[in-house]
Design a protein around this motif. Structure first.
Motif, PDB file in Angstrom:
ATOM      1  N   ALA A 221       0.827  -1.213   0.000  1.00 23.74           N
ATOM      2  CA  ALA A 221       0.000   0.000   0.000  1.00 23.74           C
ATOM      3  C   ALA A 221       0.856   1.257   0.000  1.00 23.74           C
ATOM      4  CB  ALA A 221      -0.925  -0.010   1.213  1.00 23.74           C
ATOM      5  N   LEU A 222       1.958   1.246   0.733  1.00 23.10           N
ATOM      6  CA  LEU A 222       2.854   2.404   0.759  1.00 23.10           C
ATOM      7  C   LEU A 222       3.533   2.603  -0.600  1.00 23.10           C
ATOM      8  CD1 LEU A 222       4.423   1.807   4.280  1.00 23.10           C
ATOM      9  CD2 LEU A 222       2.954   3.726   3.639  1.00 23.10           C
ATOM     10  N   ALA A 223       3.942   1.499  -1.220  1.00 21.16           N
ATOM     11  CA  ALA A 223       4.556   1.590  -2.550  1.00 21.16           C
ATOM     12  C   ALA A 223       3.564   2.124  -3.569  1.00 21.16           C
ATOM     13  CB  ALA A 223       5.078   0.218  -2.981  1.00 21.16           C
ATOM     14  N   ALA A 224       2.292   1.744  -3.424  1.00 17.59           N
ATOM     15  CA  ALA A 224       1.260   2.218  -4.352  1.00 17.59           C
ATOM     16  C   ALA A 224       1.070   3.732  -4.252  1.00 17.59           C
ATOM     17  CB  ALA A 224      -0.055   1.506  -4.076  1.00 17.59           C
ATOM     18  N   LEU A 225       1.423   4.314  -3.107  1.00 13.61           N
ATOM     19  CA  LEU A 225       1.330   5.763  -2.935  1.00 13.61           C
ATOM     20  C   LEU A 225       2.625   6.469  -3.325  1.00 13.61           C
ATOM     21  CD1 LEU A 225      -0.650   6.106   0.431  1.00 13.61           C
ATOM     22  CD2 LEU A 225      -1.520   6.173  -1.919  1.00 13.61           C
ATOM     23  N   GLY A 226       3.568   5.704  -3.882  1.00 13.04           N
ATOM     24  CA  GLY A 226       4.782   6.298  -4.421  1.00 13.04           C
ATOM     25  C   GLY A 226       5.996   6.220  -3.532  1.00 13.04           C
ATOM     26  N   ALA A 227       5.881   5.623  -2.349  1.00 16.68           N
ATOM     27  CA  ALA A 227       7.014   5.576  -1.426  1.00 16.68           C
ATOM     28  C   ALA A 227       8.091   4.608  -1.913  1.00 16.68           C
ATOM     29  CB  ALA A 227       6.541   5.160  -0.035  1.00 16.68           C
ATOM     30  N   GLU A 228       9.330   4.927  -1.579  1.00 17.26           N
ATOM     31  CA  GLU A 228      10.425   3.972  -1.718  1.00 17.26           C
ATOM     32  C   GLU A 228      10.413   3.131  -0.443  1.00 17.26           C
ATOM     33  OE1 GLU A 228      15.307   3.797  -1.575  1.00 17.26           O
ATOM     34  OE2 GLU A 228      14.308   5.736  -1.798  1.00 17.26           O
ATOM     35  N   VAL A 229      10.116   1.851  -0.580  1.00 16.30           N
ATOM     36  CA  VAL A 229       9.901   1.000   0.588  1.00 16.30           C
ATOM     37  C   VAL A 229      11.056   0.015   0.746  1.00 16.30           C
ATOM     38  CG1 VAL A 229       8.397  -0.709   1.680  1.00 16.30           C
ATOM     39  CG2 VAL A 229       7.393   1.188   0.382  1.00 16.30           C
ATOM     40  N   VAL A 230      11.637  -0.003   1.952  1.00 15.77           N
ATOM     41  CA  VAL A 230      12.608  -1.037   2.327  1.00 15.77           C
ATOM     42  C   VAL A 230      11.847  -2.047   3.178  1.00 15.77           C
ATOM     43  CG1 VAL A 230      14.801  -1.535   3.424  1.00 15.77           C
ATOM     44  CG2 VAL A 230      14.440   0.686   2.341  1.00 15.77           C
ATOM     45  N   PHE A 231      11.759  -3.264   2.693  1.00 14.02           N
ATOM     46  CA  PHE A 231      10.919  -4.294   3.305  1.00 14.02           C
ATOM     47  C   PHE A 231      11.814  -5.353   3.935  1.00 14.02           C
ATOM     48  CE2 PHE A 231       8.151  -8.165   2.795  1.00 14.02           C
ATOM     49  CZ  PHE A 231       7.135  -7.759   3.663  1.00 14.02           C
ATOM     50  N   VAL A 232      11.931  -5.310   5.260  1.00 11.77           N
ATOM     51  CA  VAL A 232      12.754  -6.273   5.997  1.00 11.77           C
ATOM     52  C   VAL A 232      11.832  -7.363   6.520  1.00 11.77           C
ATOM     53  CG1 VAL A 232      14.325  -6.604   7.937  1.00 11.77           C
ATOM     54  CG2 VAL A 232      14.372  -4.457   6.643  1.00 11.77           C
ATOM     55  N   THR A 233      12.007  -8.566   6.034  1.00 12.85           N
ATOM     56  CA  THR A 233      11.053  -9.637   6.357  1.00 12.85           C
ATOM     57  C   THR A 233      11.736 -10.869   6.917  1.00 12.85           C
ATOM     58  OG1 THR A 233       9.334 -11.084   5.451  1.00 12.85           O
ATOM     59  CG2 THR A 233      11.111 -10.460   3.956  1.00 12.85           C
ATOM     60  N   GLY A 234      11.104 -11.427   7.942  1.00 14.57           N
ATOM     61  CA  GLY A 234      11.500 -12.732   8.421  1.00 14.57           C
ATOM     62  C   GLY A 234      10.945 -13.803   7.503  1.00 14.57           C
ATOM     63  N   PRO A 235      11.080 -15.074   7.865  1.00 14.40           N
ATOM     64  CA  PRO A 235      10.617 -16.175   7.012  1.00 14.40           C
ATOM     65  C   PRO A 235       9.092 -16.284   7.006  1.00 14.40           C
ATOM     66  CG  PRO A 235      11.590 -17.021   9.029  1.00 14.40           C
ATOM     67  CD  PRO A 235      11.834 -15.557   9.048  1.00 14.40           C
ATOM     68  N   ALA A 236       8.453 -15.435   6.235  1.00 15.77           N
ATOM     69  CA  ALA A 236       6.993 -15.341   6.208  1.00 15.77           C
ATOM     70  C   ALA A 236       6.382 -16.383   5.270  1.00 15.77           C
ATOM     71  CB  ALA A 236       6.574 -13.941   5.769  1.00 15.77           C
ATOM     72  N   ASP A 237       5.082 -16.607   5.454  1.00 18.13           N
ATOM     73  CA  ASP A 237       4.354 -17.538   4.591  1.00 18.13           C
ATOM     74  C   ASP A 237       4.015 -16.916   3.240  1.00 18.13           C
ATOM     75  OD1 ASP A 237       4.373 -19.364   6.664  1.00 18.13           O
ATOM     76  OD2 ASP A 237       2.365 -18.816   7.382  1.00 18.13           O
ATOM     77  N   VAL A 238       3.788 -15.614   3.222  1.00 18.66           N
ATOM     78  CA  VAL A 238       3.369 -14.942   1.989  1.00 18.66           C
ATOM     79  C   VAL A 238       4.586 -14.339   1.287  1.00 18.66           C
ATOM     80  CG1 VAL A 238       1.073 -14.455   2.886  1.00 18.66           C
ATOM     81  CG2 VAL A 238       2.883 -12.786   3.222  1.00 18.66           C
ATOM     82  N   PRO A 239       4.591 -14.291  -0.048  1.00 17.45           N
ATOM     83  CA  PRO A 239       5.720 -13.707  -0.767  1.00 17.45           C
ATOM     84  C   PRO A 239       5.751 -12.192  -0.593  1.00 17.45           C
ATOM     85  CG  PRO A 239       3.970 -14.288  -2.296  1.00 17.45           C
ATOM     86  CD  PRO A 239       3.552 -14.828  -0.960  1.00 17.45           C
ATOM     87  N   PRO A 240       6.921 -11.576  -0.689  1.00 19.52           N
ATOM     88  CA  PRO A 240       7.012 -10.119  -0.555  1.00 19.52           C
ATOM     89  C   PRO A 240       6.366  -9.430  -1.753  1.00 19.52           C
ATOM     90  CG  PRO A 240       9.119 -11.027  -1.236  1.00 19.52           C
ATOM     91  CD  PRO A 240       8.227 -12.193  -0.935  1.00 19.52           C
TER      92      PRO A 240
END
Length: 398
Positions: A221-240
């Motif tokens: 949602a933040l990227a859709a508003l134009g933000a440059e997003v740094v996404f730090v993720t643990g071993p999640a079930d859903v893809p980034p």
């Protein structure tokens, strides 16, 4: 979305230059025109003939082209584009940019331009993490240079870590966001997501039921508003999500290191379900049963990432958002947590088993801030993310 847009693509000399042809194809498929510039080193990885054939344009390589320079061609090249993209951007070229040096066509174009510039760094992990490179990166950000990547991953040199060039699809998404000009188009935002896995031994670990769905939705949602997003993720079930800089971690300590490396940012959203404790001394080999005797595990407290960032003496993000997953007295516990941590907002939710929220597709949150507690109705996690992103955009652009 890119129909009629003119991209000046500078390809510098790194192994990631082999991705440039794919990026050109993607840009052309979106309707953009691409004018390519190759450094001398880049020609060791991709040929001018290949790049020219794909772009359908002349490839520029030499600053001292007599025909072009009679009309100050390097000045014209640097200013007719709608966006200058450097992919890959090597440590050498980024160093020149940071110091205002120009000794070839690419660096001269970058110094002479008044057009926005976006770089996609690509280099060895040790080079990216070197203090000199970090100083140059900070200077370029202060100068208004846009970044996409680098990503975390395997490199041609055999090492693993940050420094890998963003994939062409990610660069394309960043370019499209630039032209979208959303309310967050000039903002850099950090989002943490997913669980952490704290090892007991090589085959066992401590974890929780977080799927990473809410953090992923927020980043999208933040990227859709134009933000440059740094996404730090643990071993999640859903893809980034697509179009964000992804940094993958396993443990809480790794997540803290990734967060610190991502700073400075305009806002930080800590949606990850970070384990509170870890095994103090994880075993290097599998723990075996011993005649029914139970193993004794000594625990140590993990770093409090939210509190550390919220209480930074300098360089603190303008907005720090935390999450509080509670099973009882949700508002009271979350309000106390916000005061204790020092963050600006807390999104509290009831994750008791009866709600089905932990690992589910819906959420019901209470936004706690200086203004009090704002209770949101139960809705999908994507709707929660959209609502939060809008609130963040309002706060950062007020």
């Amino acid at each position: 979305m890119l129909a009629g847009k003119r991209i000046l693509l500078i390809i510098s000399g790194g192994i990631a230059a082999f991705k440039a042809p794919h990026l050109i194809r993607l840009l052309k498929a979106r309707g953009a025109s691409v004018t390519p510039v190759l450094t001398e080193a880049a020609r060791q990885f991709v040929t001018p003939l290949t790049i020219s054939a794909l772009a359908g344009e002349k490839v520029y390589t030499d600053l001292f082209d007599l025909t072009g320079e009679a009309e100050m061609g390097h000045i014209q090249l640097s200013r007719v584009a709608d966006l200058v993209v450097v992919a890959p951007a090597t440590a050498n070229l980024m160093g020149k940019m940071a110091q205002g040096l120009c000794d070839d066509l690419a660096s001269t174009l970058l110094l002479a331009t008044d057009t926005p510039v976006m770089v996609a760094p690509a280099m060895n992990v040790r080079m990216w993490l070197h203090p000199a490179m970090q100083r140059n990166t900070a200077q370029l950000r202060a100068d208004g240079i846009l970044f996409t990547g680098p990503d975390d991953g395997d490199m041609a040199c055999g090492e693993h870590g940050p420094g890998r060039m963003a994939e062409p699809e990610e660069i394309l998404a960043a370019i499209e966001r630039f032209f979208t000009k959303g309310p967050l188009s000039s903002k850099r935002i950090l989002v943490t997501s997913g669980p952490t896995h704290e090892p007991i031994d090589p085959v066992r670990y401590i974890a929780n039921r977080s799927s990473g769905a809410q953090g992923t939705a927020i980043a999208r949602a933040l990227a859709a508003l134009g933000a440059e997003v740094v996404f730090v993720t643990g071993p999640a079930d859903v893809p980034p999500p697509d179009g964000v800089q992804v940094v993958r971690v396993e443990t809480a300590q790794q997540m803290l290191q990734a967060v610190e490396a991502a700073l400075p940012v305009d806002a930080a959203v800590f949606a990850a379900a970070v384990a509170d404790w870890r095994v103090a001394s994880a075993s290097g080999s599998k723990i075996k049963k011993q005649n029914g005797a139970l193993p004794v595990l000594e625990f140590a407290e993990n770093p409090d990432i939210l509190a550390q960032v919220s209480q930074m003496a300098s360089g603190r993000p303008s907005l720090v958002v935390g999450f509080a997953a509670e099973t009882d007295d949700v508002i009271a516990h979350a309000t106390a947590k916000r005061q204790r941590k020092g963050c600006d907002w807390i999104l509290a939710n009831d994750v008791s088993p009866a709600t089905g929220i932990m690992g589910g597709t819906e959420n019901a949150v209470v936004l706690i801030s200086d203004a009090g507690a704002d209770e949101w109705p139960r809705m999908s996690k994507s709707e929660v993310a959209t609502r939060l992103a809008d609130r963040i955009a309002t706060a950062l652009t007020a």
